[in-house]
Enzyme design. Structure first.
Site, mmCIF file in Angstrom:
data_model
loop_
_atom_site.group_PDB
_atom_site.id
_atom_site.type_symbol
_atom_site.label_atom_id
_atom_site.label_comp_id
_atom_site.label_asym_id
_atom_site.label_seq_id
_atom_site.Cartn_x
_atom_site.Cartn_y
_atom_site.Cartn_z
ATOM 1 N N GLU A 1 2.905 -6.929 8.400
ATOM 2 C CA GLU A 1 3.198 -5.494 8.227
ATOM 3 C C GLU A 1 4.189 -5.284 7.095
ATOM 4 O O GLU A 1 4.851 -4.252 7.038
ATOM 5 C CB GLU A 1 3.770 -4.936 9.539
ATOM 6 C CG GLU A 1 2.825 -5.078 10.721
ATOM 7 C CD GLU A 1 1.449 -4.507 10.417
ATOM 8 O OE1 GLU A 1 0.462 -5.226 10.579
ATOM 9 O OE2 GLU A 1 1.386 -3.346 9.969
ATOM 10 N N ARG B 1 -2.620 -9.789 -20.269
ATOM 11 C CA ARG B 1 -3.601 -9.535 -21.338
ATOM 12 C C ARG B 1 -3.020 -8.642 -22.426
ATOM 13 O O ARG B 1 -3.573 -8.544 -23.520
ATOM 14 C CB ARG B 1 -4.886 -8.945 -20.800
ATOM 15 C CG ARG B 1 -4.781 -7.543 -20.247
ATOM 16 C CD ARG B 1 -6.091 -7.114 -19.636
ATOM 17 N NE ARG B 1 -7.111 -6.950 -20.663
ATOM 18 C CZ ARG B 1 -7.254 -5.836 -21.397
ATOM 19 N NH1 ARG B 1 -6.429 -4.827 -21.228
ATOM 20 N NH2 ARG B 1 -8.204 -5.749 -22.291
ATOM 21 N N ASP C 1 -8.775 0.191 -24.842
ATOM 22 C CA ASP C 1 -9.128 0.072 -23.419
ATOM 23 C C ASP C 1 -9.179 1.446 -22.760
ATOM 24 O O ASP C 1 -8.516 2.387 -23.213
ATOM 25 C CB ASP C 1 -8.006 -0.692 -22.697
ATOM 26 C CG ASP C 1 -8.233 -2.189 -22.728
ATOM 27 O OD1 ASP C 1 -9.330 -2.598 -23.113
ATOM 28 O OD2 ASP C 1 -7.299 -2.916 -22.378
ATOM 29 N N PRO D 1 0.824 -1.211 0.000
ATOM 30 C CA PRO D 1 0.000 0.000 0.000
ATOM 31 C C PRO D 1 0.857 1.259 0.000
ATOM 32 O O PRO D 1 0.382 2.352 -0.294
ATOM 33 C CB PRO D 1 -0.825 -0.125 1.290
ATOM 34 C CG PRO D 1 -0.159 -1.156 2.105
ATOM 35 C CD PRO D 1 0.625 -2.030 1.194
#
Ligand SMILES: COC(=O)c1ccnc(N)c1
Length: 239
Positions: free
Chosen positions: A112, A154, A169, A85
């Site tokens: 963590e 992809r 896209d 994150p």
């Protein structure tokens, strides 16, 4: 392309063998290896984590198992991707860049996170990308790896049948894709925009571009600002 994932929950990566990715693997377009980090532990309890130096909540993943795992799994020069994150935002541009590389190794952190020295040490043997898939925290990096592996594979030639569907896209041109419609032309009082039934391909292209700009301005003004900034820089360079 060769993709390796190191994790303490190898079964979590089972979806990589399904659907689009499964077919791509069967056709030899991508080969995927999933490795259990615990095979590189050195104690009877197969310990992968320990208390954080400096105190604080939770546990940190120990560097030793990761060092041995990466030495065993990561070819020299291969990009190491560490989902976190606290990472730089993962973008379509990153996916497109990574799709041109011969391989990727993903390190799935739990708890963590992983002792920072692992990423620092790994940078000596190739690029290391600490990336986030959004502004939220997960229990582990495995879900993020599923997302990133799908976004990258992809884009590999031959994986998606209709190449154009990849090139048009959302985010491919820096904008969000506009609305899509199919039959019937009228459904529960909602009609398909008439221009799409007109057969006037120039007008359809203009309408689609306008809808893409409209949606991007409404939902992601940050993307529009970045595009404008880029266009201004290009214009200044051309002067
Ligand atoms: C443990 O990993 C995470 O929580 C994570 C990884 C990548 N992107 C995020 N937004 C979270």
């Amino acid at each position: 392309m060769r993709i390796d994932v190191i994790t303490i929950f190898p079964e979590y990566l089972a979806p990589l063998r399904q659907s689009l990715l499964g077919k791509a693997a069967e056709r030899g377009l991508v080969s995927i290896g999933v490795h259990d980090l615990r095979q590189w532990t050195d104690d009877v309890h197969r310990t992968v984590d320990d208390a954080p130096y400096g105190g604080g909540p939770g546990m940190v993943m120990r560097p030793e198992p990761w060092g041995r795992a990466l030495e065993a799994v990561r070819p020299p020069g291969t990009r190491l991707v560490v989902p976190t994150p606290a990472g730089r935002p993962f973008t379509q541009a990153m996916a497109a860049e990574w799709a041109t590389e011969p391989g990727l190794v993903f390190a799935c952190g739990r708890y963590e996170g992983i002792d920072q020295r692992v990423a620092d040490w790994a940078a000596d043997a190739g690029p290391v990308s600490e990336v986030s898939i959004g502004d939220y925290v997960l229990a582990g990096g495995e879900s993020a790896v599923l997302v990133m592996v799908e976004a990258v594979t992809r884009l590999l030639p031959g994986v998606v049948g209709n190449r154009e569907s990849v090139e048009f896209d959302s985010h491919a041109d820096g904008l969000l894709e506009g609305p899509s419609y199919t039959r019937p032309a009228s459904w529960r009082g909602h009609d398909v925009p008439p221009v799409l039934l007109s057969g006037d391909h120039a007008a359809i292209a203009r309408w689609r571009r306008a809808e893409s700009l409209r949606r991007t301005a409404a939902r992601r003004p940050d993307l529009l600002a970045a595009l404008a900034e880029g266009a201004l820089t290009d214009a200044e360079r051309d002067q």
